[in-house]
Design a protein around this motif. Structure first.
Motif, PDB file in Angstrom:
ATOM      1  N   ILE A 156       0.846  -1.208   0.000  1.00 30.63           N
ATOM      2  CA  ILE A 156       0.000   0.000   0.000  1.00 30.63           C
ATOM      3  C   ILE A 156       0.870   1.243   0.000  1.00 30.63           C
ATOM      4  O   ILE A 156       0.683   2.155  -0.809  1.00 30.63           O
ATOM      5  CB  ILE A 156      -0.938   0.035   1.232  1.00 30.63           C
ATOM      6  CG1 ILE A 156      -1.953  -1.101   1.150  1.00 30.63           C
ATOM      7  CG2 ILE A 156      -1.667   1.364   1.331  1.00 30.63           C
ATOM      8  CD1 ILE A 156      -2.867  -1.182   2.349  1.00 30.63           C
ATOM      9  N   VAL A 157       1.861   1.270   0.901  1.00 29.21           N
ATOM     10  CA  VAL A 157       2.729   2.447   0.993  1.00 29.21           C
ATOM     11  C   VAL A 157       3.505   2.626  -0.315  1.00 29.21           C
ATOM     12  O   VAL A 157       3.632   3.740  -0.831  1.00 29.21           O
ATOM     13  CB  VAL A 157       3.693   2.321   2.195  1.00 29.21           C
ATOM     14  CG1 VAL A 157       4.683   3.470   2.196  1.00 29.21           C
ATOM     15  CG2 VAL A 157       2.908   2.297   3.487  1.00 29.21           C
ATOM     16  N   GLY A 158       4.001   1.514  -0.864  1.00 27.47           N
ATOM     17  CA  GLY A 158       4.754   1.581  -2.118  1.00 27.47           C
ATOM     18  C   GLY A 158       3.911   2.131  -3.252  1.00 27.47           C
ATOM     19  O   GLY A 158       4.324   3.041  -3.970  1.00 27.47           O
ATOM     20  N   VAL A 159       2.696   1.597  -3.395  1.00 23.24           N
ATOM     21  CA  VAL A 159       1.822   2.039  -4.485  1.00 23.24           C
ATOM     22  C   VAL A 159       1.423   3.503  -4.295  1.00 23.24           C
ATOM     23  O   VAL A 159       1.440   4.296  -5.234  1.00 23.24           O
ATOM     24  CB  VAL A 159       0.563   1.147  -4.576  1.00 23.24           C
ATOM     25  CG1 VAL A 159      -0.428   1.708  -5.567  1.00 23.24           C
ATOM     26  CG2 VAL A 159       0.952  -0.257  -4.990  1.00 23.24           C
ATOM     27  N   MET A 160       1.106   3.869  -3.031  1.00 23.27           N
ATOM     28  CA  MET A 160       0.750   5.265  -2.750  1.00 23.27           C
ATOM     29  C   MET A 160       1.895   6.207  -3.125  1.00 23.27           C
ATOM     30  O   MET A 160       1.672   7.322  -3.588  1.00 23.27           O
ATOM     31  CB  MET A 160       0.448   5.447  -1.256  1.00 23.27           C
ATOM     32  CG  MET A 160      -0.858   4.868  -0.784  1.00 23.27           C
ATOM     33  SD  MET A 160      -2.272   5.861  -1.251  1.00 23.27           S
ATOM     34  CE  MET A 160      -2.031   7.290  -0.209  1.00 23.27           C
ATOM     35  N   SER A 161       3.130   5.759  -2.881  1.00 27.11           N
ATOM     36  CA  SER A 161       4.282   6.607  -3.198  1.00 27.11           C
ATOM     37  C   SER A 161       4.503   6.676  -4.702  1.00 27.11           C
ATOM     38  O   SER A 161       5.012   7.665  -5.214  1.00 27.11           O
ATOM     39  CB  SER A 161       5.544   6.048  -2.533  1.00 27.11           C
ATOM     40  OG  SER A 161       5.330   5.857  -1.164  1.00 27.11           O
ATOM     41  N   MET A 162       4.131   5.608  -5.396  1.00 27.51           N
ATOM     42  CA  MET A 162       4.363   5.570  -6.841  1.00 27.51           C
ATOM     43  C   MET A 162       3.362   6.423  -7.608  1.00 27.51           C
ATOM     44  O   MET A 162       3.724   7.060  -8.581  1.00 27.51           O
ATOM     45  CB  MET A 162       4.271   4.133  -7.343  1.00 27.51           C
ATOM     46  CG  MET A 162       5.612   3.422  -7.375  1.00 27.51           C
ATOM     47  SD  MET A 162       5.430   1.823  -8.152  1.00 27.51           S
ATOM     48  CE  MET A 162       5.450   0.751  -6.741  1.00 27.51           C
ATOM     49  N   ILE A 163       2.099   6.418  -7.172  1.00 24.99           N
ATOM     50  CA  ILE A 163       1.087   7.192  -7.896  1.00 24.99           C
ATOM     51  C   ILE A 163       1.308   8.671  -7.594  1.00 24.99           C
ATOM     52  O   ILE A 163       1.263   9.089  -6.446  1.00 24.99           O
ATOM     53  CB  ILE A 163      -0.333   6.785  -7.462  1.00 24.99           C
ATOM     54  CG1 ILE A 163      -0.556   5.309  -7.738  1.00 24.99           C
ATOM     55  CG2 ILE A 163      -1.370   7.629  -8.192  1.00 24.99           C
ATOM     56  CD1 ILE A 163      -1.888   4.806  -7.248  1.00 24.99           C
ATOM     57  N   PRO A 164       1.548   9.482  -8.633  1.00 27.03           N
ATOM     58  CA  PRO A 164       1.895  10.891  -8.382  1.00 27.03           C
ATOM     59  C   PRO A 164       0.764  11.678  -7.713  1.00 27.03           C
ATOM     60  O   PRO A 164       1.017  12.550  -6.895  1.00 27.03           O
ATOM     61  CB  PRO A 164       2.155  11.446  -9.785  1.00 27.03           C
ATOM     62  CG  PRO A 164       2.183  10.284 -10.701  1.00 27.03           C
ATOM     63  CD  PRO A 164       1.500   9.161 -10.048  1.00 27.03           C
ATOM     64  N   GLY A 165      -0.482  11.383  -8.048  1.00 26.75           N
ATOM     65  CA  GLY A 165      -1.578  12.199  -7.530  1.00 26.75           C
ATOM     66  C   GLY A 165      -2.090  11.761  -6.172  1.00 26.75           C
ATOM     67  O   GLY A 165      -2.904  12.440  -5.567  1.00 26.75           O
ATOM     68  N   ALA A 166      -1.629  10.605  -5.679  1.00 29.81           N
ATOM     69  CA  ALA A 166      -2.196  10.079  -4.436  1.00 29.81           C
ATOM     70  C   ALA A 166      -1.664  10.844  -3.236  1.00 29.81           C
ATOM     71  O   ALA A 166      -0.486  11.127  -3.134  1.00 29.81           O
ATOM     72  CB  ALA A 166      -1.871   8.605  -4.299  1.00 29.81           C
TER      73      ALA A 166
END
Lengths: 315, 615
Positions: B490-500
Motif C-alpha cells: 500500500i505504501v509503495g503504491v501510494m508513493s508511486m502514484i503521483p496524484g495520491a
C-alpha cells in the motif's frame, strides 16, 4: 485446533427469523422516528459555518471564552472542549455578509488578546452555505448509486432475489446507523459519510460470502428445502463471519481510542456499522431472499448442451 | 505436483514485493527543513544567486546540509526549524522581493533512490498543516465585462463608419443597438452582419433595433476563459505569498481549489487571494459641475463616483485603460517620501495610454479603483451576489504624455501602497471570486494527526497479528506475513502514484484495510479446515481450500471496490484520500492474501508427505 464456533451441527438460524424481523423492524422504525424527531446533527461540512479549534497552554476556561465571544458579537457560538482540557472547539453558524470568511481570523485575534498565554491555532474551517447543500445532495446520491451498483452486480453474478436481500440488508444497516447517530446526537460530517459507505462495503463483503455459500449448497444438496440449505450455508460461514468481524472490530477499537478526536465519528460509525452489518448479513439478507422465495432452481448453473454434466459448476 | 508453484510465479511475487518495498523506502527517511528560492517572472535563479545565498548563510554561521540548484529553484537544506526561519529571513533580506523565498520541507531521500524516481508519499493538508480554499468565480461579472467591452467596440466602430445610433447597450447575453434613422438601420445591418465572431444577429425594423447575441460556443469559451484566467492569476498571487508546492486547480464548472501547505497566516492569504481589484483610468469631466450631477443631473457621457474623502468626482464614461493591461506594479516612495505605486503597462496598454494622454496634458486623469466584495447573498439562480465598490483613489494632472511606465501617487500609507501594488502586480481579474470554503490546519495538529494515525495503524496491526497467530498457528504466521507485505505494498503504491495523497481518513482507510485484509485468508483457512474435517489429505485440503474460496473472495472484494470507486468519484479532499487507500488496499490485499500466502505455503508444505496441518 481452536474453534470459536462449533460447526458440527447445523444451527437452525431461519427458525428465529421472525424474531429477527421484529427486532430489525423495531430498530428501523425507531431510527426513522429519531431521524424525524431529533434529525441528524449535521456537521459543518453540511450546514456551513465556521469551526475554530485552539490550543491553550493550561486548562482552558470555557466560560470566560464564552463571555469574550458574547461581548464581541459572537453570541451564538458553541464553545466546548475537544479531545483534551487544553483544546477548545468553537463553532458558529453560517453568518450573513462578507464577514463570514473573516470570522475565524477575528475570533483568533480576540482570544489571543484576552489572555496572556499563547493561544495556538490548531484548525479553522469555514464552509459557505451553498457548498453544504451540494454535499448533502452528493452524499445521498453516492449512497444510492452504491446500492444500485451493488444490486446490479449481485443480480448479474447471483440472482435477483439474493441481490434484493443483500441490498435490503445494506439499507437496513445504513438506516440503523443513521438512527444511532441521530439518537445520540453525534455529529454527522463528511468522514462519517465516508464511514457509512465503508460500512456498505464491509457489509456487502459479508453478505456476498454468505450468498456464495447459499448458492454452492443449493447446488450440492439437492434434496434439502430452501430453509435447510440457507441454515447450512449460514452455519458453514459462521466462524468466518465472526472472525473477520472480530479482526475488523479490533482495528476499529484501535482507531477509536488512538485515532484522535477528529476521527472519532468515523470510528464510531464504522464500529457500530460493522456490528449491525454482521448481524444483517447473517439474518436479514438470507431471510429476505428466503421470503422472496429463492429456491434451488434459481441458482442452478445454466445448462450447456450435454457436456455441462461433467463440468464443475461455474462459480 | 500438487501445491507447487512454478518458478516464475515465485519470482513474480518476490519481484513485486521488492519493487514495492523499494518505492516505499523513501518514506522512512523523513524530511529536511529547507528554504526554497525561486524566481519571479523578471528574474532567474542561477549560480550567482546561489553564491549570494551561500555568503548570507556563512555570515549567519549556518552550515546548510546541502545546497542544490535544480529546475530554476534553489533548495537550501538545514538541520533545524530555528535555522530554517533565520536563514529564510536573511535570504529574503539579501535577495529582496524579486525572488520568492519560501519555507519548505524537502524529502531527505538518498540520491540513489531519488535517481530511481522513488519519492515519499504526499501528505494531505490535514497531516502537514496549511490552508485549503475553495473559490467560486462570479460568471455574471465576467459576462458583464466582456459585453461591456463589446459595447464599447461597437460604439467606436459605428462612429468610425458614420452610422448614427441613439443607443448601444448591454442586453442579457448580448448587446442591442438602436439606430437613429432607417438609412442608418440598413447601413448598420449591412455593416454588422458577420463582423464579430461568436455573435449572431437579429433585427427588428419597426424599432430600428439590432441585437447581437453571443453564441453558445462563445458563451462557453468566455466562461472557460474566465476560469483559466483566474487560475493563472491565483497562481501568480500564490507566488507572491511565498509558498512551497502550492496547488491551484480548477474544480468543476466555476470553482477553483487553492492549497497552501505550511501557510499559517490565513488572514493575509485571504486578503491577497480573496479580494479582487482592478483599475480604470478615466479622464475627469471638469467641464460640468459636480454639484449639478449630485443633484441628479449627470451630464450625458459622464458618471459620478465617490472619492476617498467622502466627496464625488465626475468622470468621463470612456475608459482609457483597464487593469488587465498592467504588467507590473511596485510600491515605493516619491521624492517627498510619500508612498506611491509604479505601474508598467503592456504594449497595447502603453499605446492606448499614450494616445489618450497626448491631447490631454495638463488635464486631470482619475484612477478608479474597483473592488468586488461578496455580499453573502445569492440570486435566484444560486449565484453569489457581488457588490461592486468603486472609488476614485487618485486624481492627478497629467504632467506629460504617458507611456508604458508611470506612477500613481497620493496613497494614504505604505501598507496601502504595498497591498495595491501586490494586487495590481498579480493582475486584474476578469471575474471576481469568493471563498466558499476554507480549511486551515495548524502545524501542531498536523503532526499530532500523523502520530495518532500511526498509533492506530500500529496497534490495529499488532492486535490482528496476535489474534491470527493464536487462532491459526503456523498458517496464521503466513497470513501475518501477507498482512505485513500488504502494508508495504500500500505504501509503495501510494508513493508511486503521483496524484495520491495520504490524509487522516486515508490512514483510517489503511487501518480498516488491515482489519479486512485478513478476511481472504480467514476464508481460505476456514475452507481448508472444512476439507480436513471432510477427511481429505492435507495437500488436497490446501488445494481445494484455495480453489473454492477464490470466487467468493473475488466477488466480495469487487463489490467493496465498487463502493470505493463511488466514494472516490463523489468525495473531496480527505474523503478522497480514504477512498484511494481503501481501493489500493483491496487490490493489494487480494494479491498478498491469495498469491502471496499460497507461494509461502507451497514452499513450506507443498509437495511433501505431511500428516497434519497447523491451521
Amino acid at each position: 485446533m481452536h474453534e470459536l464456533i462449533k460447526t458440527d451441527k447445523t444451527i437452525p438460524f431461519m427458525r428465529f427469523r421472525l424474531g429477527a424481523w421484529i427486532i430489525s423492524g423495531l430498530l428501523i422504525i425507531a431510527s426513522i422516528v429519531s431521524l424525524a424527531v431529533n434529525q441528524l446533527n449535521w456537521g459543518l461540512d453540511f450546514t456551513g459555518g465556521t469551526v475554530i479549534e485552539v490550543g491553550y497552554e493550561r486548562e482552558a476556561d470555557l466560560s470566560s471564552i464564552r463571555e469574550t465571544l458574547d461581548s464581541n458579537g459572537f453570541g451564538g457560538a458553541v464553545v466546548q472542549n475537544f479531545g483534551t482540557q487544553q483544546d477548545v472547539l468553537i463553532r458558529l453558524e453560517a453568518q450573513e455578509g462578507e464577514k463570514a470568511q473573516q470570522v475565524g481570523d477575528n475570533i483568533l485575534a480576540l482570544l489571543q488578546a484576552e489572555t496572556e498565554e499563547s493561544v495556538v491555532m490548531r484548525r479553522i474551517e469555514f464552509v459557505g452555505p451553498n457548498v453544504g447543500d451540494q454535499l448533502t445532495e452528493q452524499g445521498g446520491l453516492a449512497i444510492l448509486t452504491a446500492l444500485i451498483c451493488i444490486l446490479v452486480y449481485i443480480s448479474f453474478r447471483f440472482e435477483w432475489r439474493l441481490a434484493l436481500g443483500a441490498v435490503g440488508a445494506l439499507a437496513h444497516d445504513v438506516i440503523i446507523t443513521l438512527g444511532l447517530f441521530s439518537f445520540l446526537g453525534l455529529e454527522f460530517d463528511l468522514t462519517v459519510l465516508a464511514a457509512l459507505l465503508a460500512v456498505i462495503g464491509y457489509s456487502i463483503n459479508d453478505t456476498v460470502v454468505v450468498c456464495d455459500r447459499i448458492r454452492e449448497n443449493f447446488r450440492k444438496y439437492r434434496n434439502s428445502t430452501s430453509e435447510e440449505t440457507i441454515n447450512g450455508a449460514v452455519t458453514d460461514t459462521m466462524s468466518r463471519t465472526v472472525i473477520t468481524s472480530l479482526t475488523t472490530v479490533l482495528v476499529l477499537l484501535a482507531l477509536f481510542f488512538l485515532g484522535g478526536a477528529l476521527i472519532h465519528g468515523f470510528a464510531t460509525a464504522l464500529l457500530f456499522g460493522v456490528l449491525i452489518g454482521t448481524y444483517s448479513s447473517i439474518y436479514i439478507a438470507s431471510s429476505l431472499a428466503l421470503a422472496l422465495g429463492v429456491s434451488r432452481e434459481d441458482l442452478m448453473p445454466p445448462e450447456i448442451e450435454k457436456e455441462g454434466e461433467d463440468l464443475e459448476p461455474m462459480p | 505436483m500438487l501445491n507447487k508453484y512454478p518458478l516464475w510465479k515465485n519470482l513474480m511475487v518476490v519481484v513485486i514485493l521488492a519493487v514495492a518495498a523499494l518505492y516505499a523506502l523513501p518514506n522512512i527517511y523523513g524530511e529536511d527543513f529547507a528554504v526554497q528560492v525561486s524566481a519571479t517572472r523578471t528574474t532567474t535563479v542561477d549560480t550567482q544567486v546561489m553564491g549570494r545565498v551561500e555568503d548570507t548563510l556563512s555570515e549567519l554561521q549556518i552550515t546548510p546540509k546541502a545546497l542544490t540548484l535544480e529546475e530554476g529553484q534553489l533548495l537550501v537544506r538545514l538541520s533545524s526549524d530555528a535555522e530554517q526561519l533565520r536563514a529564510r529571513e536573511a535570504i529574503l533580506r539579501e535577495l529582496g522581493s524579486d525572488y520568492v523565498v519560501a519555507l519548505n520541507l524537502a524529502p531527505a531521500t538518498p540520491e540513489w533512490l531519488d535517481a530511481l524516481g522513488a519519492t515519499p508519499m504526499k501528505l494531505g493538508l490535514d497531516l502537514r498543516g496549511g490552508v485549503h480554499f475553495l473559490m467560486e468565480v462570479d460568471m455574471n461579472e465576467a459576462m458583464r465585462k466582456i459585453l461591456g467591452q463589446m459595447r464599447d467596440t461597437i460604439r467606436t466602430d459605428l462612429r468610425e463608419e458614420r452610422i448614427r445610433y441613439t443607443r448601444v447597450e448591454r442586453d442579457g447575453n448580448g448587446v442591442s443597438v438602436t439606430l437613429r434613422s432607417a438609412e442608418d438601420f440598413q447601413a448598420a445591418l449591412r455593416y454588422l452582419d458577420g463582423k464579430y465572431e461568436g455573435y449572431t444577429l437579429s433585427d427588428n425594423d419597426t424599432t430600428q433595433e439590432i441585437t447581437l447575441r453571443m453564441t453558445e460556443t462563445k458563451l462557453a469559451e468566455t466562461q472557460d476563459y474566465a476560469i483559466s484566467q483566474n487560475v493563472t492569476i491565483l497562481r501568480n498571487r500564490v507566488n507572491e505569498l511565498g509558498v512551497a508546492e502550492p496547488l491551484v486547480q480548477r474544480q468543476g464548472a466555476d470553482r477553483i481549489v487553492v492549497q497552501l501547505p505550511g501557510v499559517q497566516d490565513t488572514a493575509r492569504a485571504k486578503e491577497i487571494l480573496g479580494a479582487t481589484a482592478t483599475l480604470e483610468f478615466r479622464m475627469v469631466d471638469d467641464e460640468n459641475s459636480v454639484r449639478d450631477a449630485e443633484m441628479g443631473r449627470v451630464p450625458f457621457g459622464s458618471e459620478l463616483y465617490p472619492n476617498r474623502s467622502g466627496g464625488n468626482v465626475l468622470l468621463k464614461e470612456d475608459v482609457i485603460l483597464t487593469g488587465d493591461h498592467i504588467v507590473n506594479a511596485s510600491s515605493g516612495f516619491d521624492e517627498n517620501q510619500r508612498p506611491q505605486v509604479n505601474i508598467s503597462l503592456d504594449g497595447v496598454g502603453g499605446d492606448k495610454m499614450s494616445l489618450a494622454t497626448r491631447d490631454n496634458v495638463g488635464k486631470p486623469m482619475a484612477t478608479l479603483f474597483i473592488e468586488f466584495k461578496a455580499t453573502g447573498d445569492r440570486d435566484q439562480e444560486g449565484n453569489i451576489v457581488f457588490e461592486r465598490q468603486e472609488e476614485v483613489i487618485n486624481v492627478a494632472n497629467i504632467q506629460t504624455r504617458l507611456g508604458s511606465n508611470f506612477r500613481i501617487t497620493g496613497l494614504d500609507s505604505v501598507q496601502e501602497a504595498q497591498n495595491l501594488a501586490l494586487l495590481l502586480r498579480a493582475g486584474a481579474l476578469i471575474a471576481p471570486i469568493q471563498i466558499v470554503e476554507e480549511r486551515t490546519v495548524g502545524p501542531s495538529l498536523g503532526q499530532e494527526n500523523i502520530n495518532m494515525g500511526m498509533q492506530a495503524i500500529i496497534w490495529g496491526f499488532v492486535l490482528v497479528l496476535a489474534f491470527m497467530v493464536m487462532y491459526y498457528k503456523k498458517f496464521g504466521l503466513v497470513a501475518n506475513l501477507a498482512l505485513a507485505s500488504n502494508l508495504v505494498l500500500i505504501v509503495g503504491v501510494m508513493s508511486m502514484i503521483p496524484g495520491a495523497t495520504l490524509t487522516l481518513p486515508g490512514m483510517a482507510g489503511i487501518v480498516l484495510t488491515v482489519g479486512m485484509a485478513v478476511d481472504a485468508n480467514v476464508l481460505i483457512f476456514e475452507r481448508i479446515r472444512e476439507e480436513i474435517k471432510a477427511k481429505r489429505s492435507p495437500q488436497q485440503a490446501i488445494h481445494h481450500g484455495y480453489d473454492s474460496a477464490l470466487s467468493t473472495i473475488a466477488d466480495a472484494n469487487i463489490t467493496t471496490l465498487i463502493v470505493a470507486i463511488i466514494l472516490f468519484a463523489v468525495g473531496t479532499g480527505p474523503v478522497k484520500g480514504f477512498a484511494v487507500t481503501l481501493a489500493i488496499g483491496i487490490v493489494t490485499s487480494m494479491f498478498t492474501a491469495i498469491v502471496g500466502t499460497r507461494a509461502v505455503i507451497n514452499a513450506i508444505w507443498g509437495g511433501k508427505r505431511i500428516e497434519k496441518l497447523s491451521v
